[in-house]
Design an enzyme around this catalytic site. Structure first.
Site, PDB file in Angstrom:
ATOM      1  N   HIS A  39      -6.048   0.409 -16.233  1.00 26.03           N
ATOM      2  CA  HIS A  39      -4.736   0.295 -16.874  1.00 26.03           C
ATOM      3  C   HIS A  39      -4.191   1.695 -17.096  1.00 26.03           C
ATOM      4  O   HIS A  39      -4.885   2.551 -17.636  1.00 26.03           O
ATOM      5  CB  HIS A  39      -4.868  -0.429 -18.210  1.00 26.03           C
ATOM      6  CG  HIS A  39      -3.600  -0.412 -19.020  1.00 26.03           C
ATOM      7  ND1 HIS A  39      -2.377  -0.735 -18.492  1.00 26.03           N
ATOM      8  CD2 HIS A  39      -3.354  -0.081 -20.317  1.00 26.03           C
ATOM      9  CE1 HIS A  39      -1.442  -0.633 -19.419  1.00 26.03           C
ATOM     10  NE2 HIS A  39      -2.006  -0.225 -20.528  1.00 26.03           N
TER      11      HIS A  39
ATOM     12  N   HIS B 258      -0.261   4.117 -17.703  1.00 29.57           N
ATOM     13  CA  HIS B 258       1.191   4.154 -17.878  1.00 29.57           C
ATOM     14  C   HIS B 258       1.734   5.135 -16.834  1.00 29.57           C
ATOM     15  O   HIS B 258       2.533   6.006 -17.146  1.00 29.57           O
ATOM     16  CB  HIS B 258       1.557   4.611 -19.297  1.00 29.57           C
ATOM     17  CG  HIS B 258       1.182   3.628 -20.364  1.00 29.57           C
ATOM     18  ND1 HIS B 258       1.679   3.693 -21.638  1.00 29.57           N
ATOM     19  CD2 HIS B 258       0.362   2.542 -20.343  1.00 29.57           C
ATOM     20  CE1 HIS B 258       1.167   2.696 -22.356  1.00 29.57           C
ATOM     21  NE2 HIS B 258       0.367   1.999 -21.599  1.00 29.57           N
TER      22      HIS B 258
ATOM     23  N   ASP C 144      -0.129  -2.066   3.221  1.00 25.13           N
ATOM     24  CA  ASP C 144      -1.539  -1.728   3.407  1.00 25.13           C
ATOM     25  C   ASP C 144      -2.390  -2.134   2.200  1.00 25.13           C
ATOM     26  O   ASP C 144      -3.596  -2.328   2.330  1.00 25.13           O
ATOM     27  CB  ASP C 144      -1.706  -0.202   3.617  1.00 25.13           C
ATOM     28  CG  ASP C 144      -1.311   0.250   5.023  1.00 25.13           C
ATOM     29  OD1 ASP C 144      -1.316  -0.582   5.946  1.00 25.13           O
ATOM     30  OD2 ASP C 144      -1.010   1.450   5.198  1.00 25.13           O
TER      31      ASP C 144
ATOM     32  N   HIS D 268       5.822  -2.546 -20.410  1.00 26.36           N
ATOM     33  CA  HIS D 268       4.552  -1.927 -20.771  1.00 26.36           C
ATOM     34  C   HIS D 268       4.058  -1.022 -19.630  1.00 26.36           C
ATOM     35  O   HIS D 268       4.309   0.185 -19.658  1.00 26.36           O
ATOM     36  CB  HIS D 268       3.555  -3.050 -21.105  1.00 26.36           C
ATOM     37  CG  HIS D 268       2.254  -2.580 -21.656  1.00 26.36           C
ATOM     38  ND1 HIS D 268       1.506  -3.329 -22.539  1.00 26.36           N
ATOM     39  CD2 HIS D 268       1.548  -1.457 -21.447  1.00 26.36           C
ATOM     40  CE1 HIS D 268       0.409  -2.656 -22.844  1.00 26.36           C
ATOM     41  NE2 HIS D 268       0.415  -1.523 -22.202  1.00 26.36           N
TER      42      HIS D 268
ATOM     43  N   TYR E 292      -9.162  -1.125  10.288  1.00 25.39           N
ATOM     44  CA  TYR E 292      -8.951   0.182   9.662  1.00 25.39           C
ATOM     45  C   TYR E 292     -10.259   0.615   9.016  1.00 25.39           C
ATOM     46  O   TYR E 292     -10.997  -0.198   8.472  1.00 25.39           O
ATOM     47  CB  TYR E 292      -7.852   0.072   8.611  1.00 25.39           C
ATOM     48  CG  TYR E 292      -7.530   1.372   7.921  1.00 25.39           C
ATOM     49  CD1 TYR E 292      -6.508   2.211   8.378  1.00 25.39           C
ATOM     50  CD2 TYR E 292      -8.246   1.771   6.789  1.00 25.39           C
ATOM     51  CE1 TYR E 292      -6.209   3.393   7.739  1.00 25.39           C
ATOM     52  CE2 TYR E 292      -7.949   2.969   6.138  1.00 25.39           C
ATOM     53  CZ  TYR E 292      -6.931   3.776   6.620  1.00 25.39           C
ATOM     54  OH  TYR E 292      -6.636   4.952   5.979  1.00 25.39           O
TER      55      TYR E 292
END
Lengths: 237, 237, 237, 237
Positions: free
Chosen positions: B97, B99, B122, B173, B231
């Site tokens: 998580h 910001h 991708d 958020h 890939y």
């Protein structure tokens, strides 16, 4: 150093240089160099993190057949695109593909980068073109080869010399840049990103600003390229 | 190294990696890793400056009960959000998580990140969704658990596989990203920020640009994911 | 270390921290710390390049009289502004003034920074206000004192507690931030710049996006501040 | 150190400083210093990568004749522009030319940088002007000399003192900045880029924001310049 080791070393250094220049995030990018005499291209292995990359890991590929000539790894998934460009353009000695931030934004916006200043004209002889979108069957088939083809098609349609327009934006994808050797391919990729960022900010300040006059474009381009160039030091000095 | 020490080490490294990647300012972010066999999650302690963080300071939390199993510190205040995601999505092994600047801008604008290019395709199998706003009672109550719930609800409403859409923007958020392990969660968080920045600049250049065709999306996504992926290097190589 | 040396050291470190955080170009910024018991403020000397700054060069100024108590240099030209804030707000222990890029853009646009997300709400209890423009006679007279006064006036007009709104944008100038000590003043200045950048990008994506609901603002602000805070580690731990 | 070595050293350091400040990509920039007594200017050699630059490589040029006085390399292709400015403006001791990102965007947009805040007023006594476009014959002929002439023409048309307005944007090209010595030329180039970035973001937030009042402009400019200056330390201290 053998010819193969030297070729690997040049491709290796070009790959490091595009990271150092801030053009690459994660593994979004690859650089190659070609040895025309040997008919061999050296290119980054696919998906290997840049921090783990060594000169030994660079993969050698036969330019004609596309077969791996030497190397422990699978070559970049974009290998067929590089091969198309080397096969079609004799003067090209190095190729750089990145998803650099501003050049990619223009590619995703499906817009050429207009020539708005002398920094642009110093490196690119006119607006940097964007390809058409690939058709469904081109995407479904040998996609990476078709990506190379559409770059070639774009230059041919606009009658551009690949060494005077050493970059094309692939629509919805990102830039390919090249040069007479790997070093100048890196330089053109760096210049392209600077020019893309500059043009982005310019149109944000003045949406309708015109491209520079042809006289100024020619003057700056010819300061650095061709017989009358007077920028830099004399060759051989 | 014991299993617990190894788990702590992986969570620790993931927390350092999101800082090194420029995704975190101050203490705005946290990463976790899970040991499915032991039923234990390792997560950053709450509000500890990254410069002072050590592997020992990582807190171990029981995935089922949410109780601290081992650790001298209080776990991240976002711990209940991580737990919801681990409980609901079996294939998820790590969560990040942040910001991060551009992903947060899209989250604050209450807009999904449109799929405008192959860099996006991708990593994310379509536009990256944004949640609805939480209701007043969800905010007033067990807020962090409800934040996890609304992420789950968003994926379910759109019938998205969490490993094919390894990120969601929480409205007003910021982004949560995940992957099959902590390393790929970090990679997805980095890719998300690059894609968010790229899309931001693209819509600034061409407000009405369409998302890429489904064929191109599938091609790029399948180059890197699933049985037909080509890939990177073969697994086990 | 004596009390004066310690105070100097704290102001010195705060000045280095705002440079390290990228908030300062050239000498555009200054940080100070106060010792309430001694009635003394420590502040950067005026116009000294950050690379040459030492703890010894920090100037000590009497909070009441504004006279230099100790120091070989002239204090920052913004000294009178800092003094006004220390005199008026008992709870403030450190002040940071910068021309940080995005916060300055909002100040120059004469706009408060709207509260568009939880990063903002974690640090600032509502939109970050901008002052009115100073009047001609305020500019012509004791300008720096008047700058402090208009910051105070702005907080009072909006009935804001300076520790709940630890930053104000001075119109056509830039941000002042503060905190209960120099360390939290720096943290608030860093958070302000992150929030300013995030809001800039958000309104660019969605010009008419509304501020977040009061419930979400209160929840995030109260997670980190006041009696019910549960973010970070318990005090004294 | 001899006078020539010292002059070379100052030009060398100025060239390094503009790179360290992030104003230069590749070889897009050059700095010079002048020794008025000797009638000699020291300038970067043309096209030499900054990483390879040494003080010895700096080229000495006679200000009156434009001939190379000492040096193994060809001087910067912008040498005639620098010479025009040194010849016309006695008080100028150093000149910096860059293609810095935001200043170049304003130059390419053919717009002066409006004075929107005190950071601007601290360094530039009003809006930073942009030249007219060069005419076809000016570009075709002695282009670099004409570039210098149009900078001079712009300052004269606006009746600006070059030391009070130490920068001009050359239309479709980029900024030239200067100062009473090479160090202050670098400082002005750095301040110009900060101010250009800040103004870019300000007009993006508030397209119609007015320039600051003359009183505020004068106050900030005079805090730092002229007889009544009180910013920084007393001269000779």
């Amino acid at each position: 150093m053998s010819g193969r080791d030297e070729l690997r070393e040049r491709a290796f250094r070009a790959n490091l240089d595009i990271v150092a220049a801030g053009l690459v995030v994660l593994t979004f990018g690859n650089a190659s160099a070609v040895d025309r005499g040997a008919g061999v291209m050296a290119i980054k292995p696919s998906g290997v993190p840049y921090a783990d990359l060594t000169a030994d890991a660079i993969v050698l590929v036969d330019v004609d057949t596309g077969e791996v000539v030497d190397g422990a790894y699978r070559p970049s998934s974009d290998t067929p695109t590089h091969l198309v460009l080397y096969r079609r353009f004799d003067g090209v000695g190095g190729i750089v593909h990145t998803h650099s931030p501003y050049a990619t934004a223009w590619a995703q916006a499906l817009l050429p980068i207009p020539c708005l200043g002398t920094t642009h004209a110093d490196h690119f002889h006119g607006p940097v073109p964007v390809t058409r979108a690939l058709a469904e069957d081109e995407i479904a088939g040998d996609y990476e080869t078709r990506t190379g083809n559409v770059v070639v098609e774009t230059l041919e349609r606009l009658e551009l010399d690949p060494l005077e327009m050493p970059a094309v934006l692939v629509a919805s994808h990102g830039p390919f840049a090249w040069g007479e050797d790997a070093e100048s391919a890196v330089e053109n990729a760096v210049a392209l990103e600077a020019v893309a960022a500059s043009a982005y900010r310019t149109v944000s300040l003045a949406a309708d600003v015109a491209q520079i006059d042809d006289g100024l474009l020619q003057r700056h381009y010819r300061r650095k390229h061709g017989a009358g160039a007077y920028y830099g030091q004399p060759r051989g000095s």
